[in-house]
Motif scaffolding. Structure first.
Motif, PDB file in Angstrom:
ATOM      1  N   CYS A  40       0.805  -1.222   0.000  1.00 47.50           N
ATOM      2  CA  CYS A  40       0.000   0.000   0.000  1.00 47.50           C
ATOM      3  C   CYS A  40       0.838   1.272   0.000  1.00 47.50           C
ATOM      4  CB  CYS A  40      -0.920   0.016   1.222  1.00 47.50           C
ATOM      5  SG  CYS A  40      -2.199  -1.265   1.205  1.00 47.50           S
ATOM      6  N   ALA A  41       2.124   1.143  -0.210  1.00 44.92           N
ATOM      7  CA  ALA A  41       3.029   2.287  -0.071  1.00 44.92           C
ATOM      8  C   ALA A  41       2.601   3.485  -0.912  1.00 44.92           C
ATOM      9  CB  ALA A  41       4.450   1.866  -0.436  1.00 44.92           C
ATOM     10  N   ASN A  42       2.028   3.259  -2.075  1.00 42.73           N
ATOM     11  CA  ASN A  42       1.669   4.355  -2.982  1.00 42.73           C
ATOM     12  C   ASN A  42       0.164   4.599  -3.039  1.00 42.73           C
ATOM     13  OD1 ASN A  42       4.371   4.876  -3.865  1.00 42.73           O
ATOM     14  ND2 ASN A  42       4.241   3.062  -5.177  1.00 42.73           N
ATOM     15  N   TYR A  43      -0.535   4.241  -1.966  1.00 39.72           N
ATOM     16  CA  TYR A  43      -2.004   4.330  -2.030  1.00 39.72           C
ATOM     17  C   TYR A  43      -2.498   5.769  -2.179  1.00 39.72           C
ATOM     18  CZ  TYR A  43      -2.728   6.111   2.746  1.00 39.72           C
ATOM     19  OH  TYR A  43      -2.759   6.897   3.866  1.00 39.72           O
ATOM     20  N   LYS A  44      -1.747   6.752  -1.697  1.00 37.93           N
ATOM     21  CA  LYS A  44      -2.188   8.139  -1.848  1.00 37.93           C
ATOM     22  C   LYS A  44      -2.133   8.589  -3.307  1.00 37.93           C
ATOM     23  CE  LYS A  44      -1.161   9.741   2.832  1.00 37.93           C
ATOM     24  NZ  LYS A  44      -0.422  10.713   3.674  1.00 37.93           N
ATOM     25  N   ILE A  47      -5.471   0.979  -5.254  1.00 33.02           N
ATOM     26  CA  ILE A  47      -4.726  -0.183  -4.759  1.00 33.02           C
ATOM     27  C   ILE A  47      -5.551  -0.880  -3.670  1.00 33.02           C
ATOM     28  CG2 ILE A  47      -2.618  -0.976  -3.617  1.00 33.02           C
ATOM     29  CD1 ILE A  47      -1.183   1.419  -4.796  1.00 33.02           C
ATOM     30  N   SER A  48      -5.703  -2.183  -3.815  1.00 35.18           N
ATOM     31  CA  SER A  48      -6.586  -2.934  -2.920  1.00 35.18           C
ATOM     32  C   SER A  48      -5.931  -4.212  -2.435  1.00 35.18           C
ATOM     33  CB  SER A  48      -7.900  -3.290  -3.633  1.00 35.18           C
ATOM     34  OG  SER A  48      -8.523  -2.139  -4.164  1.00 35.18           O
ATOM     35  N   ILE A  49      -6.453  -4.736  -1.336  1.00 37.16           N
ATOM     36  CA  ILE A  49      -5.981  -5.989  -0.747  1.00 37.16           C
ATOM     37  C   ILE A  49      -7.200  -6.866  -0.468  1.00 37.16           C
ATOM     38  CG2 ILE A  49      -4.718  -7.058   1.170  1.00 37.16           C
ATOM     39  CD1 ILE A  49      -2.951  -5.282  -0.518  1.00 37.16           C
ATOM     40  N   PHE A  50      -7.061  -8.163  -0.677  1.00 40.02           N
ATOM     41  CA  PHE A  50      -8.157  -9.077  -0.365  1.00 40.02           C
ATOM     42  C   PHE A  50      -8.487  -9.036   1.123  1.00 40.02           C
ATOM     43  CE2 PHE A  50      -6.587 -11.399  -4.230  1.00 40.02           C
ATOM     44  CZ  PHE A  50      -7.735 -11.219  -4.982  1.00 40.02           C
ATOM     45  N   ASN A  51      -9.775  -9.047   1.445  1.00 38.29           N
ATOM     46  CA  ASN A  51     -10.189  -9.070   2.851  1.00 38.29           C
ATOM     47  C   ASN A  51      -9.702 -10.332   3.560  1.00 38.29           C
ATOM     48  OD1 ASN A  51     -11.639  -6.630   2.660  1.00 38.29           O
ATOM     49  ND2 ASN A  51     -13.435  -7.696   1.868  1.00 38.29           N
ATOM     50  N   ASP A  52      -9.749 -11.453   2.863  1.00 37.06           N
ATOM     51  CA  ASP A  52      -9.233 -12.717   3.376  1.00 37.06           C
ATOM     52  C   ASP A  52      -8.072 -13.118   2.476  1.00 37.06           C
ATOM     53  OD1 ASP A  52      -8.644 -15.321   4.049  1.00 37.06           O
ATOM     54  OD2 ASP A  52     -10.594 -16.146   3.509  1.00 37.06           O
ATOM     55  N   VAL A  53      -6.860 -12.907   2.955  1.00 35.68           N
ATOM     56  CA  VAL A  53      -5.690 -13.137   2.105  1.00 35.68           C
ATOM     57  C   VAL A  53      -5.359 -14.614   1.948  1.00 35.68           C
ATOM     58  CG1 VAL A  53      -4.662 -10.889   2.596  1.00 35.68           C
ATOM     59  CG2 VAL A  53      -4.125 -12.836   4.080  1.00 35.68           C
ATOM     60  N   MET A  54      -6.014 -15.480   2.719  1.00 41.27           N
ATOM     61  CA  MET A  54      -5.723 -16.908   2.668  1.00 41.27           C
ATOM     62  C   MET A  54      -6.548 -17.614   1.591  1.00 41.27           C
ATOM     63  SD  MET A  54      -3.450 -16.780   4.943  1.00 41.27           S
ATOM     64  CE  MET A  54      -3.016 -18.498   5.158  1.00 41.27           C
ATOM     65  N   THR A  55      -7.861 -17.374   1.563  1.00 41.36           N
ATOM     66  CA  THR A  55      -8.738 -17.991   0.550  1.00 41.36           C
ATOM     67  C   THR A  55      -9.671 -16.919  -0.003  1.00 41.36           C
ATOM     68  OG1 THR A  55     -10.318 -18.640   2.279  1.00 41.36           O
ATOM     69  CG2 THR A  55      -8.682 -20.277   1.634  1.00 41.36           C
ATOM     70  N   PRO A  56      -9.125 -15.963  -0.760  1.00 43.09           N
ATOM     71  CA  PRO A  56      -9.885 -14.768  -1.151  1.00 43.09           C
ATOM     72  C   PRO A  56     -11.078 -15.024  -2.059  1.00 43.09           C
ATOM     73  CG  PRO A  56      -7.798 -14.868  -2.333  1.00 43.09           C
ATOM     74  CD  PRO A  56      -7.743 -15.932  -1.282  1.00 43.09           C
ATOM     75  N   GLY A  57     -11.067 -16.107  -2.830  1.00 43.87           N
ATOM     76  CA  GLY A  57     -12.152 -16.342  -3.771  1.00 43.87           C
ATOM     77  C   GLY A  57     -13.132 -17.395  -3.322  1.00 43.87           C
ATOM     78  N   LYS A  58     -13.051 -17.790  -2.058  1.00 43.57           N
ATOM     79  CA  LYS A  58     -13.904 -18.864  -1.566  1.00 43.57           C
ATOM     80  C   LYS A  58     -14.701 -18.399  -0.353  1.00 43.57           C
ATOM     81  CE  LYS A  58     -13.653 -23.722  -0.125  1.00 43.57           C
ATOM     82  NZ  LYS A  58     -12.743 -24.847   0.203  1.00 43.57           N
TER      83      LYS A  58
END
Length: 332
Positions: free
Chosen positions: A239-243, A248-259
């Motif tokens: 997220c270093a350049n989010y400003k 720029i986004s991150i999965f809410n669940d980084v372990m199984t993001p599509g399930k």
């Protein structure tokens, strides 16, 4: 004394809201369109499946859209009204709704268009949204459940109605419990519905305060100590350049993001909750017990989520002459 006072507030708010929710639910029926549009569920399911295949982020966005609609004035499709078609700023123009993804609006519009060809002027946009949200949960591996139908669409949509009716990403669990109680939901149902964060993503700006200065060091690099250190450092880098780039986004669940599963709850005690409001559910004893229960038991989570979604779909619904059936979902 503070906790006791809060629990009393939650109970009072819940008791005040519960009767209206029960009365609303009694006016809906899974067989509402049996004669007027018998293929309604299949038509919506076909459109939703095609859209999800084309854009895998559709499911999470539509779940969020459904929640934002129901918690502001009831499940009446008022959030679907476009600022381009309204005389005044509609709910969709409210700051918290600006990040609602376009694909979720599009899937409802596509399903509604298909229904207008099959059953003109019959199926409300509110019912389309409720069915789409349910179907998308199932596509991702979540529970299937019946959706009661018969909602009418709102005649108005006003951005001023939004503030104070939706949880914020930096809310404490105590504050969320009171907000949900005002809508007739228990802490257990709050945690079950929060499980929707097992899919989808959040923009870095929504949790940046946890990454830069969150530890109180004041040097701009310290992070919220409740975050897993390795996770926090990875987020700081991502997220270093989010400003400069707010997309720029991150999965809410980084372990199984599509399930759609219980891993979201397993992440929270490990410091892998992305949003402050996620982490708060583990830190607060009233909600922690349900986080732990769902983390250990997928069946319990699925059952409670299904029941909470059915209850959510009955919040403040309009039936009969209380509303209309809009031919186009983004236009009043």
């Amino acid at each position: 004394m503070g906790e006791l006072h809060l629990l009393r507030l939650i109970l009072l708010a819940f008791l005040a809201a519960a009767p209206s929710s029960a009365a609303a639910a009694s006016r809906l029926s899974p067989n509402y369109y049996r004669h007027s549009c018998p293929r309604v569920e299949q038509i919506v399911a076909d459109v939703v499946a095609a859209k999800q295949r084309a854009n895998p982020s559709t499911a999470a966005g539509t779940l969020r859209l459904f929640f934002h609609d129901c918690f502001v004035g009831g499940c009446d499709a008022s959030v679907l009204v476009s600022p381009l078609t309204a005389a005044k700023s509609p709910e969709r123009a409210a700051e918290i709704n600006l990040s609602l993804p376009g694909d979720s609006f599009d899937v409802v519009a596509r399903a509604k268009s298909a229904l207008e060809s099959a059953c003109p002027g019959t199926v409300s946009c509110a019912d389309v949204l409720a069915l789409a949200a349910r179907d998308l949960v199932g596509i991702l591996g979540g529970p299937r459940f019946p959706v009661a139908l018969g909602r009418r669409d709102a005649r108005r949509s006003d951005a001023r109605d939004v503030e104070g009716n939706l949880p914020r990403t930096n809310m404490s669990a105590r504050a969320m419990a009171v907000l949900f109680a005002r809508k007739g939901f228990t802490p257990r149902e709050l945690v079950a519905l929060a499980g929707a964060h097992t899919v989808g993503f959040s923009h870095c700006g929504e949790f940046a305060h946890r990454l830069y200065g969150g530890g109180g060091g004041g040097d701009g690099s310290s992070y919220d100590p409740s975050l897993n250190p390795a996770f926090a450092r990875a987020l700081q880098s991502s997220c270093a350049n989010y400003k400069k780039d707010p997309t720029i986004s991150i999965f809410n669940d980084v372990m199984t993001p599509g399930k759609f599963d219980e891993v979201y709850f397993q992440n929270l005690p490990r410091g892998l909750g992305l949003l402050a409001s996620d982490a708060a559910l583990w830190e607060y004893p009233v909600t922690r017990v349900f986080v732990q229960r769902y983390a250990e038991n997928r069946t319990a989570f699925f059952e409670d989520f299904a029941m909470a979604m059915q209850k959510l779909g009955a919040v403040g619904v309009k039936t009969g002459r209380q509303g209309v059936v809009r031919r186009q979902c983004d236009v009043l």
